[in-house]
Design a protein around this motif. Structure first.
Motif, short mmCIF file in Angstrom:
data_model
loop_
_atom_site.label_atom_id
_atom_site.label_comp_id
_atom_site.label_asym_id
_atom_site.label_seq_id
_atom_site.Cartn_x
_atom_site.Cartn_y
_atom_site.Cartn_z
N LEU A 248 0.81 -1.21 0.00
CA LEU A 248 0.00 0.00 0.00
C LEU A 248 0.85 1.27 0.00
CD1 LEU A 248 -2.81 1.37 0.16
CD2 LEU A 248 -2.54 1.31 2.63
N LEU A 249 1.73 1.41 0.95
CA LEU A 249 2.52 2.64 1.04
C LEU A 249 3.60 2.71 -0.04
CD1 LEU A 249 2.81 2.94 4.92
CD2 LEU A 249 1.27 4.16 3.37
N GLU A 250 4.08 1.57 -0.46
CA GLU A 250 5.05 1.54 -1.55
C GLU A 250 4.42 2.06 -2.85
OE1 GLU A 250 8.56 1.32 -3.36
OE2 GLU A 250 8.29 0.85 -1.25
N ASN A 251 3.15 1.77 -3.02
CA ASN A 251 2.43 2.20 -4.22
C ASN A 251 1.73 3.54 -4.06
OD1 ASN A 251 3.15 -0.14 -5.61
ND2 ASN A 251 1.39 -1.25 -4.79
N ASN A 252 1.75 4.11 -2.86
CA ASN A 252 1.10 5.39 -2.61
C ASN A 252 2.09 6.29 -1.88
OD1 ASN A 252 -0.54 7.55 -1.84
ND2 ASN A 252 -2.32 6.23 -1.48
N ASP B 35 2.42 9.49 -1.90
CA ASP B 35 1.84 10.67 -1.26
C ASP B 35 1.44 10.35 0.17
OD1 ASP B 35 2.15 12.03 -3.65
OD2 ASP B 35 0.04 11.92 -4.21
N LEU B 36 0.82 9.21 0.35
CA LEU B 36 0.39 8.80 1.69
C LEU B 36 1.59 8.51 2.58
CD1 LEU B 36 -1.96 8.23 3.56
CD2 LEU B 36 -2.12 5.94 2.56
N LEU B 37 2.60 7.85 2.04
CA LEU B 37 3.82 7.58 2.81
C LEU B 37 4.46 8.90 3.25
CD1 LEU B 37 5.94 5.69 4.00
CD2 LEU B 37 7.05 5.66 1.73
N PHE B 38 4.56 9.86 2.32
CA PHE B 38 5.12 11.16 2.67
C PHE B 38 4.32 11.80 3.80
CE2 PHE B 38 5.22 15.75 2.40
CZ PHE B 38 6.58 16.02 2.40
#
Length: 188
Positions: A89-93, A95-98
């Motif tokens: 999920l965060l690897e592919n998103n 913006d959300l990880l940031f």
């Protein structure tokens, strides 16, 4: 030349919208799942006969733990739990990880751990600076370091509960999106 307009009034009361009990229960069920309201969901299921799987309840509890971690100032725990629940999920998103990493940065600033915040920013946030859309955000977050009282800075909104809630809402939607797609694939 003369223009004429015909004004027509529409009486909304002439329209009748009928929603049957099953549809209204499903709408409420969806809302309760989205909001992680487990006890209320269980009560609705008991009183209506709707079906909810144990897997759905377990996923809701995992999601609730993730969201509460982020809301309570434990963004790194939220990241870790999210990666356990949905590894890509965060690897592919990004913006959300940031956004989640920036919450941790803010937590360090608010705890008056400026040196730790600077080190964290350099290690975890700075790589995002290679992408133009993150440059302005990075400048805003790093700008917080310049203030003895960051809550009085022009970037004070980054310290707010509203900002944190915005990030948590995006995280919730992202997790739900993964599980909706996954459950749709399973039912095909």
């Amino acid at each position: 030349m003369k223009c004429t307009f015909k004004i027509q009034t529409l009486n909304i009361s002439t329209f009748v919208f009928k929603i049957n009990d099953k549809d209204s229960h499903n709408i409420i069920l969806s809302y309760l799942i989205h909001g992680c309201y487990k006890e209320t969901l269980e009560s609705l299921v008991t009183s209506t006969g709707l079906k909810v799987t144990n897997a759905q309840l377990e996923d809701m509890e995992k999601r609730k733990r993730i969201l509460h971690s982020a809301l309570e100032g434990n963004a790194l725990d939220a990241i870790h739990l999210t990666e356990q629940m949905s590894p890509d999920l965060l690897e592919n998103n990004k913006d959300l990880l940031f956004d989640l990493l920036s919450l941790h940065f803010v937590e360090l600033i608010c705890s008056k751990k400026q040196t730790e915040a600077l080190n964290f920013g350099q290690a975890k946030l700075a790589p995002f600076g290679k992408v133009q859309k993150y440059v302005g955000k990075l400048e805003d977050f790093m700008g917080l370091l310049a203030y003895v009282e960051p809550e009085k800075s022009p970037m004070f909104h980054l310290l707010s509960l509203e900002y944190r809630q915005h990030v948590v809402d995006n995280l919730n939607r992202a997790i739900l999106g993964v599980y909706i797609v996954f459950s749709t694939v399973l039912h095909i």
